[in-house]
Write an enzyme that holds these catalytic residues in place. Structure first.
Site, mmCIF file in Angstrom:
data_model
loop_
_atom_site.group_PDB
_atom_site.id
_atom_site.type_symbol
_atom_site.label_atom_id
_atom_site.label_comp_id
_atom_site.label_asym_id
_atom_site.label_seq_id
_atom_site.Cartn_x
_atom_site.Cartn_y
_atom_site.Cartn_z
ATOM 1 C CE1 TYR A 69 11.902 38.960 17.769
ATOM 2 C CE2 TYR A 69 9.925 38.954 16.669
ATOM 3 C CZ TYR A 69 11.014 39.402 16.471
ATOM 4 O OH TYR A 69 11.009 40.683 16.186
ATOM 5 N NE ARG A 90 16.968 34.520 14.808
ATOM 6 C CZ ARG A 90 16.397 33.672 14.586
ATOM 7 N NH1 ARG A 90 14.864 33.240 13.748
ATOM 8 N NH2 ARG A 90 16.551 32.372 14.751
ATOM 9 C CD GLN A 122 21.941 50.456 18.538
ATOM 10 O OE1 GLN A 122 21.045 50.641 18.122
ATOM 11 N NE2 GLN A 122 23.042 50.111 18.786
ATOM 12 C CG ASP A 157 22.045 39.469 23.171
ATOM 13 O OD1 ASP A 157 22.494 39.284 23.746
ATOM 14 O OD2 ASP A 157 22.212 39.753 22.515
ATOM 15 C CG HIS A 170 15.905 47.924 19.686
ATOM 16 N ND1 HIS A 170 16.864 47.959 19.297
ATOM 17 C CD2 HIS A 170 15.327 49.472 19.674
ATOM 18 C CE1 HIS A 170 17.591 49.010 18.804
ATOM 19 N NE2 HIS A 170 16.170 50.150 19.393
ATOM 20 N N GLY A 229 29.955 47.827 18.815
ATOM 21 C CA GLY A 229 29.452 46.838 17.736
ATOM 22 C C GLY A 229 28.064 47.211 17.126
ATOM 23 C CB THR A 230 25.996 49.568 17.428
ATOM 24 O OG1 THR A 230 24.816 50.845 16.313
ATOM 25 C CG2 THR A 230 26.270 51.055 18.554
#
Length: 228
Positions: A53, A56, A86, A89, A104, A170-171
């Site tokens: 992470y 990330r 979801q 960022d 999330h 985008g999902t």
């Protein structure tokens, strides 16, 4: 103003350069998600999870919001907008969206490993082993890992039920429980789905499909919604 509710997924951030675990056979930057994104992984190898992470966060600091993020922010001039994402960022916020619900968790937050109510904002990319909360426990990423409850799901359902227009961007609607949100829209609420691939299955609602990447699809959707 009409209430516009938007569910976004990894596809919108991918165009800014952020990779997703679905990019390559379920691997996320070379790691199986079970190695870095489950409570068991944290118990087994917290150092690896922290390192993952940290990378990330460092990567997220190098990218910028794209046109799709910016158009969603612009929609606030015309609609009462809530983005349910979801993604972990902060690209929606950086683009100017003022009401974002993170299903999330958030990459630039840490939380206590013994009290999930103790959450801390991060203005840096690195979270170290030995960084402790006020109760003395190790800080962990404030991420909802696979196998953990999704505490923001109930507020997201309530928001969705009030939508006048519902967008999915985008999902592919494969990740639950987020994908179930479309089922909570009112029958009179039009649903638009922007994604390069039309998802398989039936979601119990009629949908208007725009088969395009997030940036191109949002440009098309902007024309459609603002004409109305």
């Amino acid at each position: 103003m009409k209430k516009l509710v938007v569910l976004t997924g990894a596809g919108i951030s991918a165009e800014s350069g952020l990779k997703t675990f679905r990019d390559s056979d379920g691997l996320w930057e070379g790691h199986d998600v079970t190695e870095v994104a489950t409570p068991e992984a944290w118990s087994r190898n917290p150092e690896l999870v922290q390192q993952f992470y940290n990378e990330r966060r460092r990567q997220a600091q190098t990218v910028k919001p794209n046109a799709a993020h910016e158009i969603l922010a612009e929609f606030e001039d015309h609609f009462k907008v809530t983005v349910i994402t979801q993604n972990v960022d902060n690209l929606h916020e950086r683009a100017g969206s003022s009401h974002v619900v993170h299903l999330h968790g958030q990459l630039f937050q840490s939380r206590s490993s013994i009290d999930e109510g103790l959450i801390y904002e991060m203005d840096h990319w690195e979270l170290k082993m030995g960084d402790l909360c006020e109760k003395g426990s190790q800080l962990r990423p404030n991420i909802v890992w696979f196998g953990e409850a999704v505490p923001m799901m109930e507020p997201a359902i309530n928001i969705t039920m009030q939508a006048d227009i519902f967008l999915v961007v985008g999902t592919s609607l494969q990740v639950y429980p987020a994908a179930s949100l479309v089922q909570y829209t009112q029958t009179s609420c039009p649903i638009y789905l922007v994604d390069p691939k039309k998802p398989g299955g039936h979601f119990g609602r009629d949908m208007n499909y725009i088969e395009a990447k997030a940036t191109d699809g949002m440009r098309q959707l902007k024309e459609i919604l603002l004409k109305k």
